[in-house]
Design a protein around this motif. Structure first.
Motif, mmCIF file in Angstrom:
data_model
loop_
_atom_site.group_PDB
_atom_site.id
_atom_site.type_symbol
_atom_site.label_atom_id
_atom_site.label_comp_id
_atom_site.label_asym_id
_atom_site.label_seq_id
_atom_site.Cartn_x
_atom_site.Cartn_y
_atom_site.Cartn_z
ATOM 1 N N VAL A 60 70.685 89.813 93.305
ATOM 2 C CA VAL A 60 70.356 89.514 91.908
ATOM 3 C C VAL A 60 70.917 90.871 91.069
ATOM 4 C CG1 VAL A 60 68.099 88.294 92.577
ATOM 5 C CG2 VAL A 60 68.104 90.852 92.297
ATOM 6 N N ASN A 61 70.672 90.544 89.999
ATOM 7 C CA ASN A 61 71.021 91.691 88.781
ATOM 8 C C ASN A 61 69.293 91.821 88.286
ATOM 9 O OD1 ASN A 61 71.004 93.307 86.558
ATOM 10 N ND2 ASN A 61 72.759 92.331 85.997
ATOM 11 N N ALA A 62 68.853 92.956 88.712
ATOM 12 C CA ALA A 62 67.360 93.045 88.643
ATOM 13 C C ALA A 62 67.085 92.936 86.934
ATOM 14 C CB ALA A 62 66.887 94.200 89.014
ATOM 15 N N ARG A 63 67.908 93.233 86.020
ATOM 16 C CA ARG A 63 67.722 93.096 84.794
ATOM 17 C C ARG A 63 67.999 91.899 84.101
ATOM 18 N NH1 ARG A 63 67.390 98.187 82.567
ATOM 19 N NH2 ARG A 63 68.202 99.911 83.933
ATOM 20 N N SER A 64 68.614 91.164 84.748
ATOM 21 C CA SER A 64 68.779 89.494 84.268
ATOM 22 C C SER A 64 67.635 88.722 84.540
ATOM 23 C CB SER A 64 70.122 88.957 84.930
ATOM 24 O OG SER A 64 70.146 87.651 84.622
ATOM 25 N N PRO A 65 67.409 87.687 83.422
ATOM 26 C CA PRO A 65 66.344 86.850 83.813
ATOM 27 C C PRO A 65 66.416 85.806 84.755
ATOM 28 C CG PRO A 65 66.905 87.112 81.440
ATOM 29 C CD PRO A 65 67.685 87.855 82.130
ATOM 30 N N GLU A 66 67.846 85.794 85.278
ATOM 31 C CA GLU A 66 68.093 84.876 86.280
ATOM 32 C C GLU A 66 67.471 85.336 87.709
ATOM 33 O OE1 GLU A 66 72.225 84.362 86.562
ATOM 34 O OE2 GLU A 66 72.484 83.401 84.555
ATOM 35 N N ALA A 67 67.173 86.651 87.784
ATOM 36 C CA ALA A 67 66.726 87.070 89.063
ATOM 37 C C ALA A 67 65.253 86.628 89.408
ATOM 38 C CB ALA A 67 66.423 88.847 88.643
ATOM 39 N N ALA A 68 64.610 86.315 88.275
ATOM 40 C CA ALA A 68 63.117 85.510 88.644
ATOM 41 C C ALA A 68 63.517 84.219 88.993
ATOM 42 C CB ALA A 68 62.419 85.531 87.190
ATOM 43 N N GLN A 69 64.365 83.515 88.647
ATOM 44 C CA GLN A 69 64.829 82.271 89.079
ATOM 45 C C GLN A 69 65.255 82.103 90.598
ATOM 46 O OE1 GLN A 69 67.818 80.337 86.374
ATOM 47 N NE2 GLN A 69 66.386 80.926 84.696
ATOM 48 N N VAL A 70 66.052 83.086 90.836
ATOM 49 C CA VAL A 70 66.558 83.409 92.342
ATOM 50 C C VAL A 70 65.321 83.730 93.116
ATOM 51 C CG1 VAL A 70 67.703 84.898 93.928
ATOM 52 C CG2 VAL A 70 68.706 84.160 91.720
ATOM 53 N N LEU A 71 64.380 84.259 92.866
ATOM 54 C CA LEU A 71 63.135 84.636 93.626
ATOM 55 C C LEU A 71 61.886 83.842 93.367
ATOM 56 C CD1 LEU A 71 63.078 88.459 93.145
ATOM 57 C CD2 LEU A 71 64.111 87.235 94.917
ATOM 58 N N ALA A 72 62.092 83.011 92.588
ATOM 59 C CA ALA A 72 61.088 81.758 92.214
ATOM 60 C C ALA A 72 60.491 80.946 93.590
ATOM 61 C CB ALA A 72 61.414 80.917 91.415
ATOM 62 N N PRO A 73 61.223 80.705 94.680
ATOM 63 C CA PRO A 73 60.730 79.967 95.761
ATOM 64 C C PRO A 73 59.716 80.727 96.428
ATOM 65 C CG PRO A 73 63.110 79.824 95.713
ATOM 66 C CD PRO A 73 62.775 80.960 94.550
ATOM 67 N N TRP A 74 59.608 82.154 96.361
ATOM 68 C CA TRP A 74 58.455 83.058 97.036
ATOM 69 C C TRP A 74 57.394 83.207 95.912
ATOM 70 C CZ3 TRP A 74 63.842 83.915 97.483
ATOM 71 C CH2 TRP A 74 64.280 83.584 98.685
ATOM 72 N N CYS A 75 57.732 83.135 94.478
ATOM 73 C CA CYS A 75 56.577 83.695 93.595
ATOM 74 C C CYS A 75 55.504 82.916 93.127
ATOM 75 C CB CYS A 75 57.580 84.174 92.668
ATOM 76 S SG CYS A 75 58.309 85.819 93.421
ATOM 77 N N GLY A 76 55.628 81.452 93.579
ATOM 78 C CA GLY A 76 54.866 80.472 93.065
ATOM 79 C C GLY A 76 53.478 80.639 92.898
#
Length: 312
Positions: free
Chosen positions: A141-157
């Motif tokens: 991930v690029n921690a500053r990019s909003p896409e990081a939240a999408q990449v980690l979403a499977p574990w953050c529901g």
């Protein structure tokens, strides 16, 4: 009323509840050190008196040098995001320590590679990380990019809790702000890795619980540059599965996989199916764990816990 411990300080706890943030009142003889961020507790809704702590599903803890008791890191964590960056901070030996910690606690580990925008090719880092434990998931991930939240979403529901661990400066606080959509004064302060030695500056000074926009929870932790092995044998066996699975085939039950005849691990090294560097790191961590893990000694009914000491 159920609530969840959000911060633990020397003289107080704070918690999150259905009515918002609150500060529970502790009963006499109850200490804040008995609680970890992420603990579920029951509170009297009128007096705010803490009634009891509910059973933990998982507990991350570590023994600091010279301490008699384990330090509580976080409780009820479903997934541990082990954060490291694609630069000189990347250290397989340190990552193995975090993996053993997660395994022992019964928490799923996921390696999160940050600073992918700062390297020409992050794939070698991902390959090295994936080889550290069978079935280990590695994300970039690029921690500053909003896409990081999408990449980690499977574990953050909804109903899921993740915790962030790693060295200072690898992007944990930035990742926290991205996951929680915090900005401005609400955002967690962030730092950077010094270019001369790839070490970061501490920006997070205490553990804290935060709601994630997707319905989960994230626990932020201060950077840990040292993580001593103690009471973690099962966790090590999972990290070094290629060694622990061969050990029962050695001629001697107490084989150190060093010089003994009939050693299945040494045979695998000769056959180039086990990396000798991994064996060396396993031996170091196993010896450290044995030295730091207290054992019960003394007469029956009056046993005390003492360090096991180094293996001869």
């Amino acid at each position: 009323m159920p609530a969840r411990v959000a911060t633990v300080h020397r003289a107080k706890l704070t918690a999150q509840s259905v009515v918002g943030p609150l500060r529970p009142t502790l009963p006499p003889q109850v200490k804040t050190t008995d609680f970890a961020v992420g603990d579920w507790i029951l509170i009297d809704p009128e007096t705010r008196l803490l009634v009891r702590r509910l059973d933990r599903q998982a507990l991350l803890q570590r023994r600091t040098e010279g301490a008699r008791f384990q330090q509580l890191i976080a409780a009820n964590v479903d997934t541990l995001f082990i954060v490291t960056s694609c630069n000189d901070d990347f250290n397989p030996a340190r990552l193995e320590r975090y993996l053993a910690l997660a395994n022992e606690a019964g928490t799923k580990p996921v390696i999160v590679l940050t600073k992918i925008d700062k390297t020409a090719d992050p794939q070698p880092f991902a390959d090295q990380a994936a080889a550290l434990q069978p079935g280990l998931q590695v994300v970039r991930v690029n921690a500053r990019s909003p896409e990081a939240a999408q990449v980690l979403a499977p574990w953050c529901g909804t109903g899921q809790t993740v915790a962030l661990v790693g060295s200072s400066g690898v992007g944990k606080s930035t990742l926290l702000n991205t996951l929680t959509s915090k900005q401005g004064d609400e955002a967690q302060p962030t730092g950077s890795i010094r270019e001369d030695d790839a070490k970061g500056r501490h920006t997070t000074t205490s553990r804290s619980l935060h709601p994630i926009k997707g319905g989960g929870w994230v626990i932020d932790t201060p950077g840990m540059r040292t993580l001593h092995m103690s009471d973690i044998s099962s966790g090590l066996d999972m990290v070094f599965a290629e060694i622990s699975e061969l050990a029962p085939h050695c001629r001697f039950n107490d084989c150190t996989h060093d010089h003994e005849p009939g050693c299945a691990v040494q045979a695998a090294i000769a056959a180039e199916t086990v990396d000798p560097a991994r064996l060396e790191r396993w031996r170091k961590l196993a010896d450290e764990n044995r030295s730091n893990t207290p054992v019960a000694t003394g007469p029956r009914g009056n046993k005390i816990m003492k360090p096991a000491g180094k293996r001869r």
